[in-house]
Enzyme design. Structure first.
Site, PDB file in Angstrom:
ATOM      1  N   GLN A 102      63.093  55.501  65.258  1.00 37.30           N
ATOM      2  CA  GLN A 102      64.760  55.366  64.369  1.00 37.30           C
ATOM      3  C   GLN A 102      63.933  56.420  63.217  1.00 37.30           C
ATOM      4  O   GLN A 102      64.935  57.286  62.951  1.00 37.30           O
ATOM      5  CB  GLN A 102      65.130  54.617  63.766  1.00 37.30           C
ATOM      6  CG  GLN A 102      65.803  53.153  63.948  1.00 37.30           C
ATOM      7  CD  GLN A 102      65.379  52.206  63.429  1.00 37.30           C
ATOM      8  OE1 GLN A 102      66.375  51.718  63.290  1.00 37.30           O
ATOM      9  NE2 GLN A 102      64.894  51.430  63.593  1.00 37.30           N
ATOM     10  N   VAL A 104      62.953  60.371  62.227  1.00 37.37           N
ATOM     11  CA  VAL A 104      63.269  62.077  62.551  1.00 37.37           C
ATOM     12  C   VAL A 104      61.658  62.931  61.794  1.00 37.37           C
ATOM     13  O   VAL A 104      62.052  64.050  62.264  1.00 37.37           O
ATOM     14  CB  VAL A 104      64.039  62.125  61.966  1.00 37.37           C
ATOM     15  CG1 VAL A 104      65.185  61.648  62.217  1.00 37.37           C
ATOM     16  CG2 VAL A 104      64.537  62.446  60.429  1.00 37.37           C
ATOM     17  N   ASP A 105      60.833  62.392  60.952  1.00 37.91           N
ATOM     18  CA  ASP A 105      59.915  62.508  60.526  1.00 37.91           C
ATOM     19  C   ASP A 105      58.378  62.936  61.776  1.00 37.91           C
ATOM     20  O   ASP A 105      57.639  63.819  60.933  1.00 37.91           O
ATOM     21  CB  ASP A 105      59.122  62.290  59.544  1.00 37.91           C
ATOM     22  CG  ASP A 105      58.775  60.432  60.368  1.00 37.91           C
ATOM     23  OD1 ASP A 105      58.541  60.324  61.743  1.00 37.91           O
ATOM     24  OD2 ASP A 105      59.255  59.645  58.647  1.00 37.91           O
ATOM     25  N   HIS A 120      67.067  58.734  67.062  1.00 34.41           N
ATOM     26  CA  HIS A 120      67.605  59.388  66.086  1.00 34.41           C
ATOM     27  C   HIS A 120      67.593  60.472  65.690  1.00 34.41           C
ATOM     28  O   HIS A 120      67.385  61.622  65.397  1.00 34.41           O
ATOM     29  CB  HIS A 120      67.727  58.348  64.008  1.00 34.41           C
ATOM     30  CG  HIS A 120      68.295  57.257  65.057  1.00 34.41           C
ATOM     31  ND1 HIS A 120      68.079  56.427  63.836  1.00 34.41           N
ATOM     32  CD2 HIS A 120      69.242  56.768  65.935  1.00 34.41           C
ATOM     33  CE1 HIS A 120      68.860  55.106  63.628  1.00 34.41           C
ATOM     34  NE2 HIS A 120      69.524  55.176  65.182  1.00 34.41           N
ATOM     35  N   CYS A 128      72.324  75.520  66.218  1.00 31.47           N
ATOM     36  CA  CYS A 128      73.498  76.135  65.968  1.00 31.47           C
ATOM     37  C   CYS A 128      74.553  75.194  65.663  1.00 31.47           C
ATOM     38  O   CYS A 128      74.243  75.080  66.770  1.00 31.47           O
ATOM     39  CB  CYS A 128      73.036  77.790  65.233  1.00 31.47           C
ATOM     40  SG  CYS A 128      74.809  78.621  65.289  1.00 31.47           S
ATOM     41  N   CYS A 131      76.328  78.661  68.425  1.00 32.55           N
ATOM     42  CA  CYS A 131      75.494  79.186  69.912  1.00 32.55           C
ATOM     43  C   CYS A 131      74.878  78.431  70.619  1.00 32.55           C
ATOM     44  O   CYS A 131      74.372  78.154  71.209  1.00 32.55           O
ATOM     45  CB  CYS A 131      75.269  80.362  69.655  1.00 32.55           C
ATOM     46  SG  CYS A 131      73.630  80.305  68.519  1.00 32.55           S
ATOM     47  N   THR A 189      62.114  48.410  60.346  1.00 31.78           N
ATOM     48  CA  THR A 189      62.830  48.009  59.978  1.00 31.78           C
ATOM     49  C   THR A 189      64.140  46.951  59.162  1.00 31.78           C
ATOM     50  O   THR A 189      63.207  46.037  59.567  1.00 31.78           O
ATOM     51  CB  THR A 189      63.881  48.658  61.758  1.00 31.78           C
ATOM     52  OG1 THR A 189      64.842  48.799  61.480  1.00 31.78           O
ATOM     53  CG2 THR A 189      63.109  47.654  62.891  1.00 31.78           C
ATOM     54  N   SER A 190      65.310  48.107  58.871  1.00 34.15           N
ATOM     55  CA  SER A 190      66.147  46.556  58.218  1.00 34.15           C
ATOM     56  C   SER A 190      66.597  45.481  59.410  1.00 34.15           C
ATOM     57  O   SER A 190      67.445  45.064  59.224  1.00 34.15           O
ATOM     58  CB  SER A 190      66.702  46.521  57.596  1.00 34.15           C
ATOM     59  OG  SER A 190      67.918  48.279  58.026  1.00 34.15           O
ATOM     60  N   ALA A 233      52.984  47.738  56.324  1.00 27.25           N
ATOM     61  CA  ALA A 233      52.747  47.799  57.351  1.00 27.25           C
ATOM     62  C   ALA A 233      51.402  48.875  56.913  1.00 27.25           C
ATOM     63  O   ALA A 233      50.339  48.558  57.816  1.00 27.25           O
ATOM     64  CB  ALA A 233      53.140  49.655  57.533  1.00 27.25           C
TER      65      ALA A 233
HETATM   66  P1  OAD Z   1      66.018  50.628  56.447  1.00 24.47           P
HETATM   67  O1  OAD Z   1      65.441  52.200  55.722  1.00 24.47           O
HETATM   68  O2  OAD Z   1      66.946  50.224  56.582  1.00 24.47           O
HETATM   69  O3  OAD Z   1      64.700  49.718  56.311  1.00 24.47           O
HETATM   70  C1  OAD Z   1      63.593  49.945  56.063  1.00 24.47           C
HETATM   71  C2  OAD Z   1      62.529  48.494  56.520  1.00 24.47           C
HETATM   72  O4  OAD Z   1      61.710  48.856  55.996  1.00 24.47           O
HETATM   73  C3  OAD Z   1      63.478  47.337  55.620  1.00 24.47           C
HETATM   74  O5  OAD Z   1      63.484  46.543  55.827  1.00 24.47           O
HETATM   75  C4  OAD Z   1      62.417  47.407  54.325  1.00 24.47           C
HETATM   76  O6  OAD Z   1      61.820  45.880  53.984  1.00 24.47           O
HETATM   77  C5  OAD Z   1      60.811  48.079  54.758  1.00 24.47           C
HETATM   78  N1  OAD Z   1      60.042  48.302  54.587  1.00 24.47           N
HETATM   79  C6  OAD Z   1      60.020  48.762  52.755  1.00 24.47           C
HETATM   80  N2  OAD Z   1      58.040  49.441  52.644  1.00 24.47           N
HETATM   81  C7  OAD Z   1      58.033  48.712  53.805  1.00 24.47           C
HETATM   82  C8  OAD Z   1      56.618  49.197  53.761  1.00 24.47           C
HETATM   83  N3  OAD Z   1      55.556  49.740  53.402  1.00 24.47           N
HETATM   84  N4  OAD Z   1      55.848  48.790  55.394  1.00 24.47           N
HETATM   85  C9  OAD Z   1      56.709  47.993  56.430  1.00 24.47           C
HETATM   86  N5  OAD Z   1      58.228  48.244  55.770  1.00 24.47           N
HETATM   87  C10 OAD Z   1      58.777  48.183  54.814  1.00 24.47           C
HETATM   88  O7  OAD Z   1      65.380  51.612  57.589  1.00 24.47           O
HETATM   89  P2  OAD Z   1      66.135  51.605  58.953  1.00 24.47           P
HETATM   90  O8  OAD Z   1      66.201  50.798  59.721  1.00 24.47           O
HETATM   91  O9  OAD Z   1      64.734  52.278  59.810  1.00 24.47           O
HETATM   92  O10 OAD Z   1      70.035  56.506  60.537  1.00 24.47           O
HETATM   93  O11 OAD Z   1      67.229  52.561  59.409  1.00 24.47           O
HETATM   94  C11 OAD Z   1      67.884  52.668  60.373  1.00 24.47           C
HETATM   95  C12 OAD Z   1      68.565  54.294  60.120  1.00 24.47           C
HETATM   96  O12 OAD Z   1      69.339  53.886  58.988  1.00 24.47           O
HETATM   97  C13 OAD Z   1      68.238  55.246  60.239  1.00 24.47           C
HETATM   98  O13 OAD Z   1      67.303  55.663  61.289  1.00 24.47           O
HETATM   99  C14 OAD Z   1      69.164  56.125  59.802  1.00 24.47           C
HETATM  100  C15 OAD Z   1      69.575  54.832  58.468  1.00 24.47           C
HETATM  101  O14 OAD Z   1      70.210  55.083  58.273  1.00 24.47           O
HETATM  102  C16 OAD Z   1      70.492  57.372  60.876  1.00 24.47           C
HETATM  103  O15 OAD Z   1      69.656  58.321  59.946  1.00 24.47           O
HETATM  104  C17 OAD Z   1      71.764  58.054  62.222  1.00 24.47           C
END
Ligand code: OAD
Length: 254
Positions: A102, A104-105, A120, A128, A131, A189-190, A233
């Site tokens: 998920q 974008v880095d 994502h 743009c 265009c 991921t949360s 991680a």
């Molecule tokens: P979140 O920010 O929602 O969740 C990050 C998760 O990483 C949490 O569950 C933390 O507990 C965990 N975490 C924190 N530090 C960590 C570490 N050092 N090692 C492992 N885990 C760790 O991120 P995403 O689940 O990626 O969407 O969020 C999903 C989407 O919500 C993103 O892609 C973005 C956002 O809004 C868009 O921009 C469309």
């Protein structure tokens, strides 16, 4: 916990079609803040005001100033950490097939994974609004905000904003690979954002073992994770790699 790592290593050493689903947490130790939880971006700003496509179209200057400019500074400096490099090792060993991210880095590709589904989109490119021409983010001139294409149109990151569709190919491939994998590694991921958060459920429904790595419990932890490895991680992934290394040779490139 040591026992959970050993059991995860047993399963991964035998896996041939594992898939990883990663989120912002895997890049936290590369210096990129997450969205939710401690230090999360959405604690400081409302995603509906800065990350929804309607908000961007209404006020591109504001969204560039509040969010995108800083993202560029942070992502420019970020380098893969040991969480990313262990995933690349697992691919080289024939254990891991694909990373669905998920994020974008671009850090999974930088670490060496060759099949990365960018659910994502990717911040490396801008598009743009007029265009549709693409330009590399590194070549964008930030002297003017919002930055503009040579046609005069406003540039936007090639990422999925809230309110936009997931790229079709990314969604279909992710669903198919999730249904076919033998193990799903869910890292950082949360599991709050759909449709990405359905992938572990698809995997589980089709018989995969779910290994989850996260310092906090998520909605997956008690519901479907077979092996929840509680921790960061960069702490868990190298331990997992070492345990797998005892079962098969890993390239020692760290
Ligand atoms: P979140 O920010 O929602 O969740 C990050 C998760 O990483 C949490 O569950 C933390 O507990 C965990 N975490 C924190 N530090 C960590 C570490 N050092 N090692 C492992 N885990 C760790 O991120 P995403 O689940 O990626 O969407 O969020 C999903 C989407 O919500 C993103 O892609 C973005 C956002 O809004 C868009 O921009 C469309």
């Amino acid at each position: 916990m040591p026992d959970l790592i050993e059991r995860s290593a047993d399963i991964l050493a035998r896996a041939t079609s594992a898939v990883a689903l990663t989120g912002a947490g895997i890049s936290v130790e590369s210096g990129i803040p997450p969205f939710r939880g401690k230090g999360g971006l959405w604690e400081k700003m409302d995603p509906m005001k800065v990350a929804h496509i309607d908000a961007f179209l209404e006020d591109p200057e504001g969204v560039w100033n509040l969010l995108i400019k800083d993202m560029k500074t942070v992502l420019d400096k970020a380098r893969p950490n040991s969480g990313h490099t262990v995933l690349a090792d697992l691919e080289r060993l024939g254990i891991l097939k694909t990373v669905i991210t998920q994020n974008v880095d671009g850090l999974h590709q930088m670490a060496g994974n060759s099949d990365v589904i960018e659910f994502h989109g990717n911040f490396a490119w801008q598009r743009c609004l007029d265009c549709n021409r693409s330009i590399e983010t590194s070549r964008v001139d930030l002297a003017q905000i919002p930055p503009r294409c040579r046609c005069g149109g406003i540039l936007r990151p090639d990422c999925v904003f809230f309110g936009e569709m997931i790229p079709h190919e990314a969604l279909i491939r992710s669903q198919k690979l999730s249904a076919a994998c033998d193990v799903m590694l869910v890292i950082g991921t949360s599991a709050m954002v759909q449709p990405a958060a359905t992938m572990p459920f698809i995997a589980k429904d089709n018989g995969a073992v779910i290994i989850e790595i996260n310092p906090e419990p998520t909605p997956l932890t008690s519901r479907i994770s077979n092996l929840p490895l509680l921790g960061n991680a960069c702490s868990i992934m190298p331990r997992l790699a070492a345990a797998i290394r005892q079962r098969m040779p890993l390239p020692d490139n760290r």
